[in-house]
Motif scaffolding. Structure first.
Motif, PDB file in Angstrom:
ATOM      1  N   LEU A  23     106.550  48.573 -13.808  1.00 58.65           N
ATOM      2  CA  LEU A  23     106.610  47.324 -13.062  1.00 58.65           C
ATOM      3  C   LEU A  23     107.518  47.362 -11.836  1.00 58.65           C
ATOM      4  O   LEU A  23     107.322  46.576 -10.908  1.00 58.65           O
ATOM      5  CB  LEU A  23     107.055  46.182 -13.981  1.00 58.65           C
ATOM      6  CG  LEU A  23     106.184  45.953 -15.219  1.00 58.65           C
ATOM      7  CD1 LEU A  23     106.808  44.914 -16.121  1.00 58.65           C
ATOM      8  CD2 LEU A  23     104.771  45.567 -14.811  1.00 58.65           C
ATOM      9  N   ALA A  24     108.504  48.245 -11.825  1.00 61.18           N
ATOM     10  CA  ALA A  24     109.466  48.216 -10.729  1.00 61.18           C
ATOM     11  C   ALA A  24     109.551  49.537  -9.956  1.00 61.18           C
ATOM     12  O   ALA A  24     109.297  49.554  -8.756  1.00 61.18           O
ATOM     13  CB  ALA A  24     110.840  47.826 -11.253  1.00 61.18           C
ATOM     14  N   LEU A  25     109.899  50.611 -10.634  1.00 59.46           N
ATOM     15  CA  LEU A  25     110.132  51.870  -9.921  1.00 59.46           C
ATOM     16  C   LEU A  25     108.850  52.516  -9.402  1.00 59.46           C
ATOM     17  O   LEU A  25     108.806  52.985  -8.281  1.00 59.46           O
ATOM     18  CB  LEU A  25     110.891  52.856 -10.813  1.00 59.46           C
ATOM     19  CG  LEU A  25     112.288  52.418 -11.245  1.00 59.46           C
ATOM     20  CD1 LEU A  25     112.897  53.470 -12.153  1.00 59.46           C
ATOM     21  CD2 LEU A  25     113.170  52.163 -10.034  1.00 59.46           C
ATOM     22  N   ARG A  26     107.853  52.585 -10.270  1.00 65.55           N
ATOM     23  CA  ARG A  26     106.540  53.167  -9.924  1.00 65.55           C
ATOM     24  C   ARG A  26     106.652  54.549  -9.270  1.00 65.55           C
ATOM     25  O   ARG A  26     106.082  54.804  -8.227  1.00 65.55           O
ATOM     26  CB  ARG A  26     105.759  52.219  -9.026  1.00 65.55           C
ATOM     27  CG  ARG A  26     105.487  50.899  -9.705  1.00 65.55           C
ATOM     28  CD  ARG A  26     104.721  49.981  -8.828  1.00 65.55           C
ATOM     29  NE  ARG A  26     104.586  48.694  -9.499  1.00 65.55           N
ATOM     30  CZ  ARG A  26     103.745  47.780  -9.136  1.00 65.55           C
ATOM     31  NH1 ARG A  26     102.963  47.983  -8.102  1.00 65.55           N
ATOM     32  NH2 ARG A  26     103.687  46.655  -9.783  1.00 65.55           N
ATOM     33  N   THR A  27     107.378  55.422  -9.933  1.00 61.44           N
ATOM     34  CA  THR A  27     107.571  56.777  -9.413  1.00 61.44           C
ATOM     35  C   THR A  27     106.401  57.695  -9.701  1.00 61.44           C
ATOM     36  O   THR A  27     106.254  58.729  -9.064  1.00 61.44           O
ATOM     37  CB  THR A  27     108.839  57.417 -10.027  1.00 61.44           C
ATOM     38  OG1 THR A  27     108.629  57.597 -11.431  1.00 61.44           O
ATOM     39  CG2 THR A  27     110.078  56.594  -9.767  1.00 61.44           C
ATOM     40  N   GLY A  28     105.589  57.350 -10.692  1.00 58.87           N
ATOM     41  CA  GLY A  28     104.493  58.226 -11.102  1.00 58.87           C
ATOM     42  C   GLY A  28     104.946  59.358 -11.998  1.00 58.87           C
ATOM     43  O   GLY A  28     104.175  60.275 -12.287  1.00 58.87           O
ATOM     44  N   LEU A  29     106.182  59.282 -12.452  1.00 59.02           N
ATOM     45  CA  LEU A  29     106.749  60.378 -13.245  1.00 59.02           C
ATOM     46  C   LEU A  29     105.963  60.654 -14.519  1.00 59.02           C
ATOM     47  O   LEU A  29     105.795  61.813 -14.897  1.00 59.02           O
ATOM     48  CB  LEU A  29     108.208  60.068 -13.591  1.00 59.02           C
ATOM     49  CG  LEU A  29     108.981  61.183 -14.283  1.00 59.02           C
ATOM     50  CD1 LEU A  29     109.103  62.400 -13.371  1.00 59.02           C
ATOM     51  CD2 LEU A  29     110.350  60.704 -14.697  1.00 59.02           C
ATOM     52  N   PHE A  30     105.461  59.619 -15.177  1.00 57.57           N
ATOM     53  CA  PHE A  30     104.746  59.822 -16.436  1.00 57.57           C
ATOM     54  C   PHE A  30     103.455  60.625 -16.255  1.00 57.57           C
ATOM     55  O   PHE A  30     102.901  61.126 -17.224  1.00 57.57           O
ATOM     56  CB  PHE A  30     104.423  58.487 -17.107  1.00 57.57           C
ATOM     57  CG  PHE A  30     105.637  57.706 -17.556  1.00 57.57           C
ATOM     58  CD1 PHE A  30     106.857  58.312 -17.819  1.00 57.57           C
ATOM     59  CD2 PHE A  30     105.557  56.341 -17.728  1.00 57.57           C
ATOM     60  CE1 PHE A  30     107.959  57.595 -18.227  1.00 57.57           C
ATOM     61  CE2 PHE A  30     106.648  55.599 -18.147  1.00 57.57           C
ATOM     62  CZ  PHE A  30     107.853  56.227 -18.389  1.00 57.57           C
ATOM     63  N   ARG A  31     102.973  60.743 -15.034  1.00 52.86           N
ATOM     64  CA  ARG A  31     101.745  61.510 -14.760  1.00 52.86           C
ATOM     65  C   ARG A  31     102.022  62.958 -14.366  1.00 52.86           C
ATOM     66  O   ARG A  31     101.092  63.734 -14.164  1.00 52.86           O
ATOM     67  CB  ARG A  31     100.943  60.828 -13.648  1.00 52.86           C
ATOM     68  CG  ARG A  31     100.393  59.479 -14.042  1.00 52.86           C
ATOM     69  CD  ARG A  31      99.461  58.910 -12.982  1.00 52.86           C
ATOM     70  NE  ARG A  31     100.087  58.805 -11.676  1.00 52.86           N
ATOM     71  CZ  ARG A  31     100.710  57.714 -11.203  1.00 52.86           C
ATOM     72  NH1 ARG A  31     100.788  56.639 -11.958  1.00 52.86           N
ATOM     73  NH2 ARG A  31     101.248  57.710 -10.003  1.00 52.86           N
ATOM     74  N   LYS A  32     103.282  63.316 -14.252  1.00 51.37           N
ATOM     75  CA  LYS A  32     103.647  64.661 -13.796  1.00 51.37           C
ATOM     76  C   LYS A  32     103.844  65.601 -14.976  1.00 51.37           C
ATOM     77  O   LYS A  32     104.533  65.281 -15.942  1.00 51.37           O
ATOM     78  CB  LYS A  32     104.920  64.607 -12.957  1.00 51.37           C
ATOM     79  CG  LYS A  32     104.732  63.836 -11.670  1.00 51.37           C
ATOM     80  CD  LYS A  32     105.988  63.840 -10.845  1.00 51.37           C
ATOM     81  CE  LYS A  32     105.727  63.090  -9.538  1.00 51.37           C
ATOM     82  NZ  LYS A  32     106.901  63.123  -8.675  1.00 51.37           N
ATOM     83  N   PRO A  33     103.249  66.798 -14.902  1.00 58.09           N
ATOM     84  CA  PRO A  33     103.419  67.779 -15.992  1.00 58.09           C
ATOM     85  C   PRO A  33     104.894  68.121 -16.247  1.00 58.09           C
ATOM     86  O   PRO A  33     105.287  68.338 -17.385  1.00 58.09           O
ATOM     87  CB  PRO A  33     102.648  69.008 -15.516  1.00 58.09           C
ATOM     88  CG  PRO A  33     101.666  68.480 -14.520  1.00 58.09           C
ATOM     89  CD  PRO A  33     102.316  67.292 -13.884  1.00 58.09           C
ATOM     90  N   GLY A  34     105.696  68.149 -15.204  1.00 58.13           N
ATOM     91  CA  GLY A  34     107.112  68.471 -15.357  1.00 58.13           C
ATOM     92  C   GLY A  34     107.847  67.502 -16.262  1.00 58.13           C
ATOM     93  O   GLY A  34     108.759  67.893 -16.990  1.00 58.13           O
ATOM     94  N   TYR A  35     107.435  66.253 -16.229  1.00 57.21           N
ATOM     95  CA  TYR A  35     108.043  65.256 -17.114  1.00 57.21           C
ATOM     96  C   TYR A  35     107.760  65.612 -18.568  1.00 57.21           C
ATOM     97  O   TYR A  35     108.668  65.607 -19.402  1.00 57.21           O
ATOM     98  CB  TYR A  35     107.506  63.856 -16.800  1.00 57.21           C
ATOM     99  CG  TYR A  35     107.865  62.837 -17.854  1.00 57.21           C
ATOM    100  CD1 TYR A  35     109.146  62.308 -17.909  1.00 57.21           C
ATOM    101  CD2 TYR A  35     106.943  62.420 -18.805  1.00 57.21           C
ATOM    102  CE1 TYR A  35     109.497  61.382 -18.884  1.00 57.21           C
ATOM    103  CE2 TYR A  35     107.281  61.491 -19.775  1.00 57.21           C
ATOM    104  CZ  TYR A  35     108.557  60.986 -19.812  1.00 57.21           C
ATOM    105  OH  TYR A  35     108.892  60.076 -20.789  1.00 57.21           O
ATOM    106  N   TRP A  36     106.513  65.925 -18.876  1.00 59.01           N
ATOM    107  CA  TRP A  36     106.131  66.230 -20.254  1.00 59.01           C
ATOM    108  C   TRP A  36     106.719  67.553 -20.720  1.00 59.01           C
ATOM    109  O   TRP A  36     107.063  67.703 -21.900  1.00 59.01           O
ATOM    110  CB  TRP A  36     104.604  66.193 -20.399  1.00 59.01           C
ATOM    111  CG  TRP A  36     104.133  64.800 -20.133  1.00 59.01           C
ATOM    112  CD1 TRP A  36     103.512  64.332 -19.017  1.00 59.01           C
ATOM    113  CD2 TRP A  36     104.318  63.672 -20.987  1.00 59.01           C
ATOM    114  NE1 TRP A  36     103.298  62.978 -19.124  1.00 59.01           N
ATOM    115  CE2 TRP A  36     103.774  62.546 -20.326  1.00 59.01           C
ATOM    116  CE3 TRP A  36     104.886  63.481 -22.238  1.00 59.01           C
ATOM    117  CZ2 TRP A  36     103.779  61.269 -20.877  1.00 59.01           C
ATOM    118  CZ3 TRP A  36     104.890  62.210 -22.789  1.00 59.01           C
ATOM    119  CH2 TRP A  36     104.345  61.127 -22.115  1.00 59.01           C
TER     120      TRP A  36
END
Length: 106
Positions: A23-36
């Motif tokens: 809702l606020a940051l919207r970095t897209g981090l959850f879609r990045k393989p590096g996050y996982w």
């Protein structure tokens, strides 16, 4: 006394961090393989360390049974420990990602 006094804040912490991203940051981090990959590495270290600290046979860290759900997985780790741990890791990674995006606004 609130039953599961540690469980409710643990769940709320995870939901708050996910909401912060969506809702606020919207970095897209959850879609990045590096996050996982990072989450997998954290889990790889969290299981043996947290398991050793909270094992029911000789716990170093103990929780009042009336304040936790009683769910333990794996190796006797209270599920609340995982929830708080992931909320903290997610929050740090999200803020780090946000700071990096502000420095390099490509």
């Amino acid at each position: 006394m609130i039953p599961w006094g540690y469980t409710v804040p643990a769940v709320a912490a995870v939901l708050a961090v996910v909401a912060l991203e969506l809702l606020a940051l919207r970095t897209g981090l959850f879609r990045k393989p590096g996050y996982w990959i990072t989450i997998a590495v954290v889990t790889g270290f969290q299981i043996p360390v947290d398991g050793w600290l909270t094992k029911t046979s000789r716990a170093i860290v103990r929780y009042s049974p009336e304040h936790i759900s009683g769910l333990r997985f794996p190796w006797d780790i209270p599920i609340e420990d995982f929830l708080f741990g992931y909320a903290l890791v997610m929050a740090v990674l999200l803020l780090w990602e946000r700071a990096a995006q502000k420095e390099d606004p490509e």
